[in-house]
Scaffold this motif. Sequence first.
Motif, PDB file in Angstrom:
ATOM      1  N   TRP A 189      11.242   8.004  31.586  1.00 21.94           N
ATOM      2  CA  TRP A 189      11.304   7.042  32.753  1.00 21.94           C
ATOM      3  C   TRP A 189       9.993   6.946  33.380  1.00 21.94           C
ATOM      4  CZ3 TRP A 189      16.153   9.225  35.490  1.00 21.94           C
ATOM      5  CH2 TRP A 189      17.236   8.553  35.232  1.00 21.94           C
ATOM      6  N   THR A 190       9.451   8.029  33.525  1.00 20.29           N
ATOM      7  CA  THR A 190       8.156   8.117  34.353  1.00 20.29           C
ATOM      8  C   THR A 190       6.996   7.379  33.611  1.00 20.29           C
ATOM      9  OG1 THR A 190       7.227  10.414  33.343  1.00 20.29           O
ATOM     10  CG2 THR A 190       8.636  10.429  35.435  1.00 20.29           C
ATOM     11  N   GLU A 191       7.249   7.429  32.225  1.00 18.42           N
ATOM     12  CA  GLU A 191       6.024   6.687  31.311  1.00 18.42           C
ATOM     13  C   GLU A 191       6.418   5.236  31.236  1.00 18.42           C
ATOM     14  OE1 GLU A 191       5.594  10.576  28.408  1.00 18.42           O
ATOM     15  OE2 GLU A 191       6.145   8.596  27.473  1.00 18.42           O
ATOM     16  N   CYS A 192       7.743   4.767  31.334  1.00 23.99           N
ATOM     17  CA  CYS A 192       7.780   3.457  31.038  1.00 23.99           C
ATOM     18  C   CYS A 192       8.270   2.688  32.360  1.00 23.99           C
ATOM     19  CB  CYS A 192       8.877   3.300  29.953  1.00 23.99           C
ATOM     20  SG  CYS A 192      10.544   3.243  30.530  1.00 23.99           S
ATOM     21  N   PHE A 193       8.498   3.043  33.395  1.00 30.08           N
ATOM     22  CA  PHE A 193       8.821   2.677  34.689  1.00 30.08           C
ATOM     23  C   PHE A 193       8.037   3.059  35.737  1.00 30.08           C
ATOM     24  CE2 PHE A 193      12.707   1.956  37.607  1.00 30.08           C
ATOM     25  CZ  PHE A 193      12.466   0.738  37.830  1.00 30.08           C
ATOM     26  N   PRO A 194       6.590   2.665  35.784  1.00 28.52           N
ATOM     27  CA  PRO A 194       5.788   3.280  36.623  1.00 28.52           C
ATOM     28  C   PRO A 194       5.776   2.710  38.040  1.00 28.52           C
ATOM     29  CG  PRO A 194       4.785   1.488  35.383  1.00 28.52           C
ATOM     30  CD  PRO A 194       6.200   1.580  35.174  1.00 28.52           C
ATOM     31  N   VAL A 195       6.771   3.288  38.883  1.00 24.31           N
ATOM     32  CA  VAL A 195       7.054   2.758  40.156  1.00 24.31           C
ATOM     33  C   VAL A 195       6.100   3.666  40.978  1.00 24.31           C
ATOM     34  CG1 VAL A 195       8.473   3.070  42.174  1.00 24.31           C
ATOM     35  CG2 VAL A 195       9.409   2.482  39.773  1.00 24.31           C
ATOM     36  N   ALA A 196       5.296   2.935  41.765  1.00 23.76           N
ATOM     37  CA  ALA A 196       4.534   3.348  43.066  1.00 23.76           C
ATOM     38  C   ALA A 196       4.924   4.606  43.686  1.00 23.76           C
ATOM     39  CB  ALA A 196       3.734   2.417  43.874  1.00 23.76           C
ATOM     40  N   TYR A 197       4.317   5.818  43.633  1.00 29.61           N
ATOM     41  CA  TYR A 197       4.592   6.742  44.415  1.00 29.61           C
ATOM     42  C   TYR A 197       5.833   7.700  43.935  1.00 29.61           C
ATOM     43  CZ  TYR A 197       1.599   4.604  47.516  1.00 29.61           C
ATOM     44  OH  TYR A 197       0.389   4.132  48.077  1.00 29.61           O
ATOM     45  N   GLY A 198       6.119   7.379  42.638  1.00 36.00           N
ATOM     46  CA  GLY A 198       7.238   7.922  41.823  1.00 36.00           C
ATOM     47  C   GLY A 198       8.713   7.684  42.090  1.00 36.00           C
ATOM     48  N   LEU A 199       9.301   8.152  40.975  1.00 36.34           N
ATOM     49  CA  LEU A 199      10.848   7.705  40.851  1.00 36.34           C
ATOM     50  C   LEU A 199      11.395   8.715  42.173  1.00 36.34           C
ATOM     51  CD1 LEU A 199      10.993   7.307  36.936  1.00 36.34           C
ATOM     52  CD2 LEU A 199      11.143   5.511  38.599  1.00 36.34           C
ATOM     53  N   ILE A 200      11.709   8.106  43.405  1.00 34.37           N
ATOM     54  CA  ILE A 200      12.538   8.896  44.024  1.00 34.37           C
ATOM     55  C   ILE A 200      13.823   8.605  44.259  1.00 34.37           C
ATOM     56  CG2 ILE A 200      12.494   9.670  46.717  1.00 34.37           C
ATOM     57  CD1 ILE A 200       9.616   8.562  46.793  1.00 34.37           C
ATOM     58  N   GLY A 201      14.572   9.538  43.533  1.00 34.18           N
ATOM     59  CA  GLY A 201      16.123   9.287  43.394  1.00 34.18           C
ATOM     60  C   GLY A 201      16.887   9.300  44.614  1.00 34.18           C
ATOM     61  N   SER A 202      17.997   8.727  44.699  1.00 31.58           N
ATOM     62  CA  SER A 202      18.834   8.787  46.027  1.00 31.58           C
ATOM     63  C   SER A 202      20.198   8.833  45.525  1.00 31.58           C
ATOM     64  CB  SER A 202      18.846   7.757  46.881  1.00 31.58           C
ATOM     65  OG  SER A 202      19.156   6.418  46.217  1.00 31.58           O
ATOM     66  N   ASP A 203      20.371   8.766  44.095  1.00 30.04           N
ATOM     67  CA  ASP A 203      21.836   8.822  43.747  1.00 30.04           C
ATOM     68  C   ASP A 203      21.678   8.466  42.085  1.00 30.04           C
ATOM     69  OD1 ASP A 203      24.785   8.666  43.701  1.00 30.04           O
ATOM     70  OD2 ASP A 203      25.003   6.814  43.636  1.00 30.04           O
ATOM     71  N   SER A 204      22.667   9.065  41.332  1.00 28.17           N
ATOM     72  CA  SER A 204      22.629   9.089  39.903  1.00 28.17           C
ATOM     73  C   SER A 204      23.985   9.414  39.441  1.00 28.17           C
ATOM     74  CB  SER A 204      21.511   9.641  39.234  1.00 28.17           C
ATOM     75  OG  SER A 204      21.486   9.460  37.937  1.00 28.17           O
ATOM     76  N   SER A 205      24.568   8.585  38.333  1.00 31.14           N
ATOM     77  CA  SER A 205      25.706   9.102  37.684  1.00 31.14           C
ATOM     78  C   SER A 205      25.293   9.115  36.147  1.00 31.14           C
ATOM     79  CB  SER A 205      27.002   8.395  37.982  1.00 31.14           C
ATOM     80  OG  SER A 205      26.761   7.045  37.602  1.00 31.14           O
ATOM     81  N   LEU A 206      26.041  10.127  35.414  1.00 34.53           N
ATOM     82  CA  LEU A 206      25.409   9.911  33.951  1.00 34.53           C
ATOM     83  C   LEU A 206      26.621  10.382  33.108  1.00 34.53           C
ATOM     84  CD1 LEU A 206      24.653  12.825  32.609  1.00 34.53           C
ATOM     85  CD2 LEU A 206      22.772  12.357  34.505  1.00 34.53           C
ATOM     86  N   ARG A 207      26.395   9.789  31.923  1.00 34.51           N
ATOM     87  CA  ARG A 207      27.592  10.276  30.854  1.00 34.51           C
ATOM     88  C   ARG A 207      26.750  10.610  29.601  1.00 34.51           C
ATOM     89  NH1 ARG A 207      30.820   6.460  28.864  1.00 34.51           N
ATOM     90  NH2 ARG A 207      29.726   4.662  29.739  1.00 34.51           N
ATOM     91  N   TRP A 208      27.233  11.505  28.662  1.00 37.21           N
ATOM     92  CA  TRP A 208      26.677  11.701  27.409  1.00 37.21           C
ATOM     93  C   TRP A 208      27.760  11.296  26.308  1.00 37.21           C
ATOM     94  CZ3 TRP A 208      26.538  15.908  31.126  1.00 37.21           C
ATOM     95  CH2 TRP A 208      25.217  16.220  31.735  1.00 37.21           C
ATOM     96  N   PRO A 209      27.827  10.149  25.842  1.00 39.25           N
ATOM     97  CA  PRO A 209      28.895   9.549  24.884  1.00 39.25           C
ATOM     98  C   PRO A 209      28.764  10.280  23.393  1.00 39.25           C
ATOM     99  CG  PRO A 209      27.377   8.037  25.440  1.00 39.25           C
ATOM    100  CD  PRO A 209      26.866   9.146  26.213  1.00 39.25           C
ATOM    101  N   ARG A 210      27.640  10.872  23.276  1.00 42.71           N
ATOM    102  CA  ARG A 210      27.374  11.430  21.699  1.00 42.71           C
ATOM    103  C   ARG A 210      26.371  12.479  21.933  1.00 42.71           C
ATOM    104  NH1 ARG A 210      28.379   7.990  17.166  1.00 42.71           N
ATOM    105  NH2 ARG A 210      27.417   9.390  15.953  1.00 42.71           N
ATOM    106  N   PRO A 211      26.394  13.676  21.202  1.00 44.35           N
ATOM    107  CA  PRO A 211      25.376  14.597  21.287  1.00 44.35           C
ATOM    108  C   PRO A 211      24.004  14.279  20.711  1.00 44.35           C
ATOM    109  CG  PRO A 211      26.966  15.026  19.568  1.00 44.35           C
ATOM    110  CD  PRO A 211      27.453  13.942  20.245  1.00 44.35           C
TER     111      PRO A 211
END
Length: 149
Positions: free
Chosen positions: A68-90
Amino acid sequence: MLYLEDLNVGDQFKSREYEITLAEVLDFAQKYDPQVFHTDPEKAKDHPIFKGLAASGWHTSAIVMRLWTECFPVAYGLIGSDSSLRWPRPTRVGDKISVEVEIVSITPSKTKTDRGIVSYITQAKNQHQDVLLISTTKIMVFKKDFDKV
């Protein structure tokens, strides 16, 4: 660097590939997720779900963060406020992981006019296009003139 004004719903970002190695799977698991299906290739073969060594989902998530940090260069960084995730395959040793990010909403702040919340969906895939991780994430993104407000 990207600011709030630079982003639009539907924008997509794609990362490079990152190949996961046996050494790093074992090292990460020993430090942070010491379960036999992450730490012992022989014993992992008998696991009823994984049927072999699998990288920790948290390890996959850490790799996604790097990409993410390499391909989505948001000024002042990726400051997260919420996330949900799933791992459908190992994630397996030798997988070449890449991420695809798509912006799904942009909500300017009503009280802090120098920023907004950007929501995006990420899919992390291996070289076979199998989805290893799916997440919906919200980050704070500043406007170009945020420090002048």
